[in-house]
Design an enzyme around this catalytic site. Structure first.
Site: not given
Ligand SMILES: *[C@@H]1O[C@H](CO)[C@@H](O)[C@H](O)[C@H]1NC(C)=O
Ligand SMILES: *[C@@H]1O[C@H](CO)[C@@H](O)[C@H](O)[C@H]1NC(C)=O
Length: 453
Positions: A217, A296
Site C-alpha cells: 500500500d 516492528d
C-alpha cells in the site's frame, strides 16, 4: 569516500617515493660527499633532486585533479574503461582490496521485496515502483504474497507473467498459534511469520546482500531508488547504522521544509519502517530470534537496535494509501494520510553524503542544536516572542513536557522503547512557520528512558 580513498593512495605513494628518494639520496651522499664537496657541486646535486621531486609532485597533482573531475554518473555507474584507467594508475602499492570494494559497491543489487496479502490495489504500488525504477537488473522486484487471496494473486501474476516482478507465495497458511487474550491480534502474528518467510527467501534462497522492503500500500517518490542506491554506501560503511528508511514520521507538509528540504537527511534512533533497507549482515543477526508478532516494535527494543541508527529523509519517499489494514483506519485518517511525498527529485548520486557518517554528523549536529536560542513550545506555536529568524530549540526534561510540546506543535507524541518518533539522541527536528525547530532534551541527557511510553 571513494575519491578520498584513492587520494589517500596517491598521497601514500608520493610519501613512499619521497622516503625512497631520501634513502637513495643519503646513500649516494655518503659516497659522493668527498668528491662532490671538493668540486663544490653538492648544491647542484640537491637542486637536481629538488627539481625531480617537484616534477613528480606535478604528476601526482595532475592525477588527483583527474580523479576529482570524475564526478559520479547518473545511476551510479563509473564507465568501466574510466574505472580501469584509474585503478591501473597506481604506481606501486597493489590495493586489490580497494579495487574489489569499488567494483562491488557499484554493482550491488538492491532487490525490492513487496509484502502483499489481500489487496488487489497492489497494482498501484507496483505501477509506481516500475514507473520510477531506473534499472531492472539493479532493482529486481520480488512480490511475496501471504493469504492466498485470489483477486490479489491474479493481479500479481499479471506482472510476473510480463517478467516485471518475481512472484513468491508464503506456503504456510496454517492458523498461527496466538496466546490467550491476543486473538484479535492474530493478523500481527501472520505478518511477522510472512516477513520471516520473505526475508529468508531474499537472503537464503536468492542470496542477495541487501534488500529494500515495502508493503503493498505504498506509493514511492520519483527519487526513491536514487535515495536507496546512494545511502547503501553509508549503511554498509558505518557500523553505527542499521537501516535506511524512506519515511519521516513527522513528514506532514506543515512540519517539513517543502521548499529546500528535499536533499536533507537525518540520523534517527527510531526505526521508521515504511520503505526501508537492511543488509544481509543485519538479517544474519535478526533471523535466529525473529519474533512471532509485532516485529516492528520488537525491532525498536534495545536488544535489537543496539544503539544503532537509521537514515531518514526530511521529506518522505514513501506514502501509504492503505486505509484498511491490520492497524486501524483511524491512524490513517488522523495522521498517515497527511505525510507528504517528496516532489522535487534529488539525484543522490551527486550528493556528498559523508556528513551522515556518525563521526562527522554527531559533533556537528549536537554543537549546532545546543548552541541555539531556547524558546517555549507555546511561543513557537503562536509565533510570538521569538528571535527575528533562524533556528530555535525547545527543551524538554520529562516525558510529559515532551508530550505537551509535541501536541502543541502537532508532532507525533508517542515513544517506542523510550524513543520519540524521528528522535536522535532525544532530539526531534521539525520545520515550523518557515524555520527549523529542535525539540531537544536538556543538555545533560543520559540516554533514553525505557519507561517513557
Ligand atoms: C551466497 O553468496 C556468497 C557470497 O556473497 C557465497 O559465498 C555463497 O556460496 C552463496 N550461497 C549460495 C547458496 O549461493
Ligand atoms: C565530502 O565532504 C567532506 C566533508 O563533509 C569532504 O571532506 C570530502 O572531501 C567531500 N568529498 C568529495 C568527494 O567532495
Amino acid at each position: 569516500m571513494k575519491y578520498k580513498r584513492l587520494g589517500l593512495i596517491v598521497a601514500f605513494c608520493f610519501v613512499s617515493w619521497l622516503v625512497l628518494a631520501l634513502v637513495i639520496f643519503s646513500d649516494n651522499l655518503s659516497k659522493k660527499i668527498d668528491v662532490e664537496t671538493r668540486k663544490g657541486s653538492l648544491l647542484k646535486y640537491i637542486q637536481e633532486l629538488e627539481l625531480q621531486i617537484s616534477q613528480q609532485e606535478e604528476t601526482y597533482k595532475l592525477l588527483v585533479e583527474k580523479l576529482k573531475k570524475l564526478t559520479p554518473r547518473p545511476e551510479n555507474v563509473v564507465p568501466a574503461m574510466e574505472l580501469k584507467r584509474i585503478l591501473d594508475y597506481e604506481p606501486r602499492t597493489s590495493s586489490l582490496a580497494i579495487r574489489k570494494d569499488v567494483l562491488q559497491e557499484k554493482s550491488v543489487i538492491l532487490p525490492v521485496l513487496v509484502f502483499s496479502c489481500n489487496r488487489p490495489d497492489i497494482r498501484r504500488s507496483l505501477d509506481g515502483l516500475l514507473k520510477y525504477r531506473p534499472e531492472a537488473k539493479k532493482f529486481p522486484i520480488i512480490v511475496s504474497q501471504d493469504c492466498a487471496h485470489g483477486a490479489t494473486a491474479k493481479v500479481i501474476r499479471s506482472y510476473s507473467d510480463a517478467s516485471q516482478v518475481t512472484y513468491i507465495q508464503q506456503p504456510d497458511q496454517s492458523e498461527p498459534i496466538v496466546p490467550p487474550g491476543e486473538a484479535k491480534f492474530k493478523g500481527y502474528f501472520k505478518i511477522a511469520r510472512h516477513y520471516l518467510f520473505g526475508l529468508k527467501q531474499i537472503f537464503r534462497t536468492f542470496n542477495y546482500t541487501a534488500v529494500i522492503i515495502v508493503e503493498d500500500d505504498l506509493d514511492v517518490a520519483p527519487d526513491f531508488f536514487s535515495y536507496f542506491a546512494s545511502t547503501y554506501q553509508l549503511l554498509k560503511n558505518d557500523p553505527t547504522l542499521w537501516c535506511v528508511s524512506a519515511w519521516n514520521d513527522n513528514g506532514k507538509a506543515t512540519l517539513v521544509d517543502m521548499q529546500q528540504g528535499s536533499q536533507l537527511l537525518y540520523r534517527s534512533d527510531f526505526f521508521p519502517g515504511l520503505g526501508w533497507m537492511i543488509t544481509k549482515e543485519l538479517w544474519d543477526e535478526l533471523e535466529p530470534k525473529w519474533p512471532k508478532s509485532y516485529w516492528d516494535d520488537w525491532m525498536r527494543r534495545p536488544e535489537q537496535r543496539k544503539d544503532r541508527a537509521c537514515i531518514r529523509p526530511e521529506i518522505s519517499r514513501t506514502r501509504t494509501f492503505g486505509k484498511i489494514g491490520v492497524s486501524n483506519g483511524m491512524f490513517f485518517d488522523k495522521h498517515l494520510k497527511y505525510i507528504k511525498l517528496n516532489e522535487m527529485p534529488v539525484d543522490f548520486s551527486t550528493q556528498n553524503l559523508s556528513h551522515m557518517v556518525q563521526t562527522a554528523y554527531d559533533a556537528d549536529y549536537f554543537r549546532h542544536v545546543y548552541s541555539l536560542p531556547v524558546v517555549s513550545a507555546s511561543d513557537v506555536r503562536t509565533n510570538t516572542n521569538l528571535p527575528f529568524d533562524g533556528p530555535l530549540r525547545i527543551t524538554y526534561h520529562t516525558k510529559d513536557t515532551f508530550k505537551n510540546a509535541a501536541k502543541l506543535l502537532g508532532l507525533m507524541d508517542d515513544f517506542k522503547s523510550g524513543v520519540p518518533r524521528t528522535g536522535y539522541h532525544g532530539i526531534v527536528s521539525v520545520f515550523l512557520n518557515g524555520r527549523r525547530v529542535y525539540l531537544a532534551p536538556h543538555s545533560n541527557w543520559k540516554g533514553y528512558d525505557l519507561t517513557w511510553s
